[in-house]
Scaffold this active site. Structure first.
Site, PDB file in Angstrom:
ATOM      1  N   ASP A  72       0.815  -1.213   0.000  1.00  0.00           N
ATOM      2  CA  ASP A  72       0.000   0.000   0.000  1.00  0.00           C
ATOM      3  C   ASP A  72       0.849   1.263   0.000  1.00  0.00           C
ATOM      4  OD1 ASP A  72       0.913   0.357   2.611  1.00  0.00           O
ATOM      5  OD2 ASP A  72      -1.043   0.161   3.558  1.00  0.00           O
ATOM      6  N   HIS A  73       0.204   2.383   0.270  1.00  0.00           N
ATOM      7  CA  HIS A  73       0.822   3.704   0.190  1.00  0.00           C
ATOM      8  C   HIS A  73       1.899   3.958   1.233  1.00  0.00           C
ATOM      9  CE1 HIS A  73      -2.530   3.799   2.995  1.00  0.00           C
ATOM     10  NE2 HIS A  73      -1.929   4.794   3.610  1.00  0.00           N
ATOM     11  N   THR A  74       1.997   3.093   2.248  1.00  0.00           N
ATOM     12  CA  THR A  74       3.000   3.310   3.294  1.00  0.00           C
ATOM     13  C   THR A  74       4.334   2.631   2.989  1.00  0.00           C
ATOM     14  OG1 THR A  74       2.368   1.370   4.626  1.00  0.00           O
ATOM     15  CG2 THR A  74       1.153   3.422   5.017  1.00  0.00           C
ATOM     16  N   ARG A  75       4.410   1.915   1.892  1.00  0.00           N
ATOM     17  CA  ARG A  75       5.617   1.153   1.584  1.00  0.00           C
ATOM     18  C   ARG A  75       6.263   1.662   0.287  1.00  0.00           C
ATOM     19  NH1 ARG A  75       4.438   0.158   6.060  1.00  0.00           N
ATOM     20  NH2 ARG A  75       4.189  -1.884   7.054  1.00  0.00           N
ATOM     21  N   HIS A 108      -3.874  -1.002   8.035  1.00  0.00           N
ATOM     22  CA  HIS A 108      -3.846   0.433   7.751  1.00  0.00           C
ATOM     23  C   HIS A 108      -5.178   0.895   7.165  1.00  0.00           C
ATOM     24  CE1 HIS A 108       0.688  -0.432   6.877  1.00  0.00           C
ATOM     25  NE2 HIS A 108       0.419  -0.440   8.166  1.00  0.00           N
ATOM     26  N   HIS A 174      12.908  -5.500   9.568  1.00  0.00           N
ATOM     27  CA  HIS A 174      11.617  -5.147  10.179  1.00  0.00           C
ATOM     28  C   HIS A 174      11.715  -5.310  11.696  1.00  0.00           C
ATOM     29  CE1 HIS A 174       7.381  -5.360  11.412  1.00  0.00           C
ATOM     30  NE2 HIS A 174       7.126  -4.678  10.303  1.00  0.00           N
ATOM     31  N   LYS A 184       4.889 -11.737   4.369  1.00  0.00           N
ATOM     32  CA  LYS A 184       4.212 -10.609   4.995  1.00  0.00           C
ATOM     33  C   LYS A 184       3.131  -9.998   4.089  1.00  0.00           C
ATOM     34  CE  LYS A 184       5.682  -7.017   8.197  1.00  0.00           C
ATOM     35  NZ  LYS A 184       4.868  -5.898   7.682  1.00  0.00           N
ATOM     36  N   HIS A 200      -0.071 -10.100  16.336  1.00  0.00           N
ATOM     37  CA  HIS A 200       0.695  -9.000  16.933  1.00  0.00           C
ATOM     38  C   HIS A 200       0.425  -8.873  18.442  1.00  0.00           C
ATOM     39  CE1 HIS A 200       1.456  -8.250  12.832  1.00  0.00           C
ATOM     40  NE2 HIS A 200       1.327  -6.948  12.779  1.00  0.00           N
ATOM     41  N   GLN A 295       4.185   4.796  12.135  1.00  0.00           N
ATOM     42  CA  GLN A 295       5.268   4.183  11.377  1.00  0.00           C
ATOM     43  C   GLN A 295       6.641   4.566  11.927  1.00  0.00           C
ATOM     44  OE1 GLN A 295       5.043   1.901   9.055  1.00  0.00           O
ATOM     45  NE2 GLN A 295       2.821   1.939   8.803  1.00  0.00           N
ATOM     46  N   LYS A 298       9.216   2.460  14.073  1.00  0.00           N
ATOM     47  CA  LYS A 298      10.189   1.532  13.492  1.00  0.00           C
ATOM     48  C   LYS A 298      11.599   2.108  13.556  1.00  0.00           C
ATOM     49  CE  LYS A 298       6.870  -0.498  10.284  1.00  0.00           C
ATOM     50  NZ  LYS A 298       6.492  -0.712   8.875  1.00  0.00           N
TER      51      LYS A 298
END
Length: 425
Positions: A72-75, A108, A174, A184, A200, A295, A298
């Site tokens: 998605d847009h976060t990667r 997300h 990660h 993943k 999680h 995010q 991390k």
């Protein structure tokens, strides 16, 4: 005086550190990895020479319902390069295949059309079938069993009904799954919210094996591998990128063998020796990973691994999208200390894991042992302080704050890109 470029938003900001204070700069060798081949050539070669698997064009023969899981847009997966190659390879084997591109949003929010165009390009968005995975939409999910951990395994129907399931992604260290990529894409990528929550859980996040760069004995990884097997993920296409988000290597083929080979490559480049310092400075690698506080945790873990006890962590992250998770934000807003948060989380059983609990748990762990200064000029200061962190608008301001706390002679270790390294003690 050393001037170090720190990734921030869609560019870099300069950090000046006096020679008397600077202890070390910890960087992944991936950022300086040189190759004579262009990105398309690297990616294409991987597809044409898959690891322990037939070529994708062979796998696609006779498969009419093909699903490609994409990030998605976060990667920062360079999908404008990789997706056209995947589509071309599938259609070489079956020109008439019905292909769905399933966006792995995990837990997300859904990816917007504007974000899709930015990530995949106008041509793919206008001409291909793209579907957002929604982990909360029960009508789009199917129960397929029980994870090794005991949690329910519920996955996206489109993925489970595919004649051929393929996934693209990228491999980087990660902070609790060991490495990204591979399995993943399925869990958490296209799993139900309840499945992500179980995977999680507080017990797993607290495991000494649920750490950056560790796969063996990692209970989170074990669940993910099982989920990919149940989903019959037939082929993966994972890239490795440098600090400018350019492809430096690619791995395609069998979901486990190709991923393992990619992880070995990343580990060789990304492993650095911790240099314990009074102040540890890092980033979340810039856009798109630094869009929110959620995010940014991390990158903090890389600084955590090289900061002395009671040391200060400074992280530069734009956080233009805010906190990134209401439950995550509310946990810190509603509790007086990080220790209270940690104590409450550790009492929550797997089946009652709450949204964003894992991120809260890791941030609480960091805050129990360190002061954190979040550097951003794109996020409300109050939001940062509500989450028990200090706020600074610039790295210069943050470093001045840190020296006032730790003293003018405090040692400084800089990890320019916190999500690209495996900091080893």
């Amino acid at each position: 005086m050393a001037t170090i470029k720190i990734p921030y938003s869609k560019g870099f900001v300069d950090l000046d550190v006096s020679d008397k204070n600077l202890l070390a700069i910890l960087e992944s060798k991936a950022h300086h990895f040189k190759t004579d081949e262009d990105q398309v050539t690297i990616a294409r070669k991987a597809l044409e020479n898959p690891i322990e698997s037939p070529r994708l064009k062979e796998l696609s023969k006779g498969k009419n319902n093909v699903v490609i899981i994409t990030s998605d847009h976060t990667r920062p997966v360079p999908s404008k390069i990789t997706l056209p190659l995947l589509l071309e390879e599938i259609r070489l084997g079956n020109p008439n295949a019905d292909i769905t591109i399933l966006i792995a949003t995990g837990f997300h929010r859904l990816t917007t059309e504007e974000e899709m165009i930015n990530k995949f390009g106008e041509e793919i968005v206008r001409n291909e079938k793209l579907v957002n995975h929604d982990c909360r939409d029960k009508s789009s999910l199917v129960d397929v069993g029980i994870l090794p951990s005991g949690g329910k395994l519920i996955l996206n129907k489109l993925a489970m009904e595919a004649d051929l399931l393929v996934a693209e992604g990228f491999i980087e260290p990660h902070f609790f799954a060991g490495f990204s990529g591979g399995r993943k894409s399925v869990l958490p990528g296209v799993a139900a919210g309840t499945t992500v929550l179980a995977n999680h859980c507080s017990k797993f996040i607290a495991s000494e094996y649920a750490r950056t760069g560790i796969l063996d004995g990692n209970p989170i990884h074990k669940d993910m591998v099982y989920a990919a097997e149940v989903a019959k993920l037939a082929f993966i296409f994972n890239v490795v990128i440098d600090s400018e988000k350019r492809i430096i290597n690619a791995f395609a083929g069998n979901r486990e063998a190709a991923h393992e080979k990619g992880c070995s490559f990343v580990a060789e480049l990304a492993s650095v020796k911790a240099q314990p310092a009074d102040i540890a400075i890092t980033s979340n690698g810039g856009y798109p990973l630094d869009q929110n506080i959620y995010q940014a945790v991390k990158g903090m873990t890389a600084a955590e691994a090289t900061a002395k006890a009671n040391g200060i962590i400074i992280i530069a992250a734009a956080c233009n999208d805010g906190h990134g998770g209401k439950a995550f934000y509310d946990t810190f807003l509603e509790n007086a200390t990080a220790q209270i948060i940690m104590d409450k989380i550790m009492e929550i059983p797997m089946e009652k894991t709450i949204p964003d609990q894992w991120e809260s748990q890791i941030l609480a762990r960091i805050l129990i042992n360190h002061k954190v200064i979040l550097v951003t000029d794109q996020c409300e200061s109050k939001m940062v302080t509500d989450m028990h962190m200090l706020h600074a608008y610039t790295l210069e301001e943050a470093l001045k704050m840190a020296y006032e706390i730790k003293g003018a002679d405090a040692t400084v270790t800089v990890v320019p890109d916190g999500v690209s390294v495996i900091v080893q003690s």
